[in-house]
Write an enzyme that holds these catalytic residues in place. Structure first.
Site, PDB file in Angstrom:
ATOM      1  CB  SER A 235      -3.136  -5.100   5.334  1.00 47.69           C
ATOM      2  OG  SER A 235      -4.260  -4.250   5.921  1.00 47.69           O
ATOM      3  CG  ASP A 327      -2.702   3.021   4.555  1.00 44.94           C
ATOM      4  OD1 ASP A 327      -3.842   3.005   4.727  1.00 44.94           O
ATOM      5  OD2 ASP A 327      -1.892   2.232   4.432  1.00 44.94           O
ATOM      6  CG  HIS A 362      -4.375  -0.200   3.445  1.00 44.75           C
ATOM      7  ND1 HIS A 362      -3.394   0.007   4.390  1.00 44.75           N
ATOM      8  CD2 HIS A 362      -4.877  -1.489   3.399  1.00 44.75           C
ATOM      9  CE1 HIS A 362      -3.476  -0.964   5.237  1.00 44.75           C
ATOM     10  NE2 HIS A 362      -4.466  -1.751   4.498  1.00 44.75           N
TER      11      HIS A 362
END
Lengths: 419, 433
Positions: A235, A327, A362
């Site tokens: 991330s 995501d 994600h």
């Protein structure tokens, strides 16, 4: 058949495994063609209860082999050797927005596996269990050493594999959730990489030099091969990894893994500048019908301006991107497409590998971790439930496949490639 | 960087039970590269034990211990577990050592390393290319260990995880004495409540009946335990413990074991007519003890020839439960093979030989232990009654003895499961040994 006329045997091998090791779960000595429920129970460090279950029918010998027999329903179905772990979800009645994360990487997850009579879907705590075993799942292999790092203003934890070394090194950059997340670097050290978990979100105005200092600390460690260092990001950590590798003269990794990352960011500034930039797009925040926050549009559309995204055409080392196509938190697929286009245009796309997983979200974590589709994010002034995306089974398959390929990629580039 | 070749060494599982196989593999070596795989363990007595095997990587630079042949070292051939069972004390160690884990709540920790070339000594003086650490446990997670100190009985009970109740196994160790827990701990990890017993500290047996009542009391402690299924309790005995097992099965009126396992045991009372005297080792015909050329004590002749006088041996015709005998034919400590033949003869005459199964392992010795523990042909021993320190010859050759340990353990577990775990239907085919 009366249960007091027979006793079943439940065995799990190994009973103490690494979190990414497969286990084999077997039931023996039951009557043939008999319905049973396999159940898993996990208590998190915060006191929450997670559970998973699958419905089985014994074969003609009275056996169930979870690695070979299909689950007919439950939190997973089909032939799923590890379904009892990856399909774990908060027990009914839990507080909303939970995410499973182990803070203490030095102790194992303790999962209780039990067998129940018939096909049960609820009320497990009130039912009699036919057999039960405790299984340990470890992030740290025996012999891995954990070292606190506080030198040169850098705060982190270094995990060293057993053995004489020196070892290839990894700088592990976690995501925007902040804090010092140790479990992934502990696991990477269990696979032979000296891995540094870096605490970098303590202050909003952390400077780029902080990452260079951390990289130097890793390089200069006597048990680390200084020219065999890679970056692994998740991330926001991926964004940092991309920026540093392109623009820093100090950080020259041999390879980079970006999980659920984007190159879209204000290139010239500090992290605080990047956050401020994102905040400017607040109005692009969307909500689903459960009022969970979708942040992916805040970075879109993908800019054409090179001051607003990392110029990956200047990337000089192999780059592995891990993308969840569902995501909802960041525009990871769009970023990956743009990165590929930039690198193809510059002629360095042979460095790029993209692993793209349909219906994965994600939070692509080490395998067999419970999937998290949404969880609470404490951002001032309120607590939101952030939507990460992904569906349980495809996301879990993505975690398993991506982890294996990530380890192969790291070995290939850090252990096997010539000096 | 110190070296350009860094192989990747893996041992899976990283933490296993002592009877689980592991997979040791090396990757990222140059092709056709000679390496030595080495294991190192420091015992609770602080001695170092090691084993090693010589390998050559394949064309892809890999060594897979479960498939590739060791070309030399402490074991040869394709031996997945050779790095454990062929361990022996490192050069310069004290003599007559025996490797036994007394604290079963912690694992055996073994360091596995890869060295360049084919090395036969000086492992501690040179750095390996790579190392991995593996743990070997006698106790599965969640198994409980409870001290038993009641009614004059000293022992330890191990209880498997889960709701219970479970079948029980009384574990009778041998004439070396003490409270030896590891086999019981491992049995509990396989689903049996198991009790290890220290029965040789008791010098108070004066009569045969006193003995019997002590063992009846012991059996009732495990049988009455709330986590034990009362009519599914068996007995497992090693060496002198096997003689005790047979005596209990034949003579104790108030107990009925559901099955018995006798490892390296005999039905002959070594000393004379009294069971109580077994424990005193009184009047033992020590004249028949021999010494070999290295002055190691051989006791096997002491019960030979097998007596014909029925008072000198357990009345095998009185055994009412299935009985499994496990023996090594190179046993130098006790004449177990000859005893087994005589036991079969007695049971045939009595008409209960359908209960008997005998496993005889060629070139295995006396101390047939759970698998992958090192073999030693002789070790230091303190004779119980005289406190004399000798070197006792147990017998056996390393590789056949290791194979015997692996095979017999699997068969012992299958035998115990077959007879002690209630099966859904008696019409279902029973697991065959």
């Amino acid at each position: 058949m009366e249960t007091n006329l027979w006793r079943l045997l439940l065995s799990v091998q190994p009973s103490r495994g690494l979190v990414d090791e497969k286990f084999s779960v077997r039931v023996q000595n039951a009557p043939p063609a008999h319905p049973l429920t396999m159940h898993a129970l996990l208590h998190s460090e915060d006191g929450d209860t997670w559970e998973a279950f699958g419905h089985y029918v014994t074969d003609s010998g009275g056996d169930v082999n979870v690695s070979e027999d299909p689950s007919l329903g439950g939190t997973y179905d089909g032939v799923e050797p590890m379904g009892l772990l990856w399909s774990l979800r908060p027990a009914p009645g839990s507080r909303p927005g939970l995410r499973f994360r182990k803070r203490d990487a030095q102790t194992p997850m303790q999962v209780r596996l039990s067998v129940y009579q018939g096909h049960q879907s609820e009320g497990f705590m009130d039912r009699a269990v036919l057999a039960s075993v405790m299984v340990e799942r470890w992030y740290m292999a025996p012999g891995v050493r954990r070292v606190n790092i506080t030198e040169g203003g850098v705060t982190g934890t270094l995990f060293l594999p057993p053995g004489p070394g020196p070892f290839p090194g990894l700088m592990d950059l976690w995501g925007g959730g902040g804090g010092l997340v140790e479990y992934r670097p502990a696991l990477l050290a269990s696979h032979g990489f000296a891995s540094l978990a870096l605490d970098y979100l303590k202050q909003a105005d952390v400077k780029n030099e902080y990452f260079e200092d951390a990289y130097r600390v890793l390089q200069q460690h006597p048990q680390v091969c200084k020219n065999r260092i890679g970056l692994v990001g998740l991330s926001f950590g991926s964004s940092v990894a991309l920026k540093m590798s392109v623009y820093s003269n100090v950080i020259q990794p041999r390879c980079i893994v970006c999980v659920s990352g984007s190159h879209i960011q204000h290139v010239g500034g500090t992290l605080a500048d990047i956050f401020a930039d994102i905040a400017k797009n607040q109005k692009k925040t969307r909500y689903n019908e459960e009022n969970q926050v979708i942040w992916r549009d805040l970075l879109l559309p993908v800019p054409t301006d090179l001051s607003k995204k990392v110029d990956v055409s200047q990337e000089q080392c192999p780059l592995l991107l891990v993308v969840g196509e569902d995501d909802q938190n960041w525009p990871v697929p769009e970023s990956a497409d743009d990165m590929r286009e930039m690198m193809e245009g510059a002629g360095n796309s042979h460095l790029l590998t993209v692993l793209s997983y349909p219906r994965a979200g994600h939070l692509i974590e080490p395998p067999y971790s419970p999937h998290c589709r949404e969880s609470d994010r404490k951002t001032k002034p309120a607590i939101f439930i952030a939507l990460w995306g992904g569906e349980v089974a495809p996301h879990s398959r993505a975690q398993e496949d991506a982890w294996r390929k990530t380890l192969d990629f790291l070995r290939e580039n850090l252990y096997c490639s010539a000096d | 960087m110190a070296q350009t070749v860094t192989p990747i060494l893996s041992v899976l599982p990283t933490r296993g039970l002592v009877d689980e196989k592991f997979k040791v593999a090396l990757e990222n070596l140059p092709p056709r590269f000679p390496v030595t795989l080495h294991s190192l363990h420091q015992s609770e007595d602080k001695d170092y034990w090691e084993a090693f095997g010589y390998y050559v990587s394949d064309d892809r630079g890999r060594v897979t211990v479960s498939q590739d042949a060791s070309l030399g070292g402490t074991y040869t051939g394709a031996e997945p577990m050779g790095l454990l069972w062929s361990m022996r004390p490192v050069p310069g160690s004290r003599t007559g050592l025996r490797l036994r884990k007394m604290d079963v709540q912690s694992p055996m920790v073994v360091l596995i390393s890869a060295y360049k070339g084919h090395v036969f000594e000086g492992f501690r003086e040179q750095p390996p290319m790579a190392s991995a650490v593996t743990e070997r446990w006698y106790m599965a997670p969640g198994v409980q260990r409870i001290d038993i100190r009641e009614r004059g009985v000293k022992g330890t009970i191990f209880i498997p995880q889960g709701p219970g109740p479970f079948p029980g196994v009384l574990d009778m160790w041998g004439g070396g004495g003490g409270l030896v827990e590891y086999r019981s701990a491992l049995l509990a990890s396989h689903g049996f409540v198991s009790m290890a017993l220290d029965y040789l500290s008791f010098e108070t047996f004066k009569t045969h009946n006193e003995c019997l009542s002590y063992f009846e009391k012991v059996f009732s402690i495990i049988q009455q335990h709330p986590q034990v299924i009362k009519d599914r309790v068996g007995i497992c005995g090693l060496s002198l413990g096997a003689t005790v097992t047979l005596t209990m099965a034949a003579y104790c009126k108030s107990i009925s074991p559901r099955c018995c396992v006798c490892i390296s045991g005999s039905h002959v009372f070594p000393s004379g007519v009294s069971f109580a005297e077994v424990f005193q080792f009184k009047e033992m015909d020590m004249g028949k003890a021999r010494l070999d050329e290295q002055k190691r004590v051989i006791w096997r002749d002491m019960i030979l020839p097998i007596p014909t006088d029925p008072q000198r041996k357990v009345a095998m015709g009185r055994i009412k439960c299935p009985l499994l005998l496990v023996n090594g034919d190179d046993d130098q400590n006790w004449a177990t093979v000859e005893s087994a033949e005589d036991m079969a003869k007695m049971m045939r005459a009595a008409g209960n030989d359908h209960l008997l199964t005998t496993l005889t392992y060629h070139d295995a010795g006396h101390l047939i232990e759970p698998p992958y523990t090192p073999h030693f042909r002789a070790s230091n021993f303190i004779v119980q009654h005289s406190k004399q320190k000798v070197v006792m010859l147990w017998g056996g050759q390393t590789k056949p003895h290791a194979d015997a340990q692996e095979d017999s353990w699997e068969k012992i577990l299958a035998f115990l499961r077959q007879h002690l775990y209630p099966c859904p239907s008696s019409s279902l085919p029973q697991a065959k040994l």
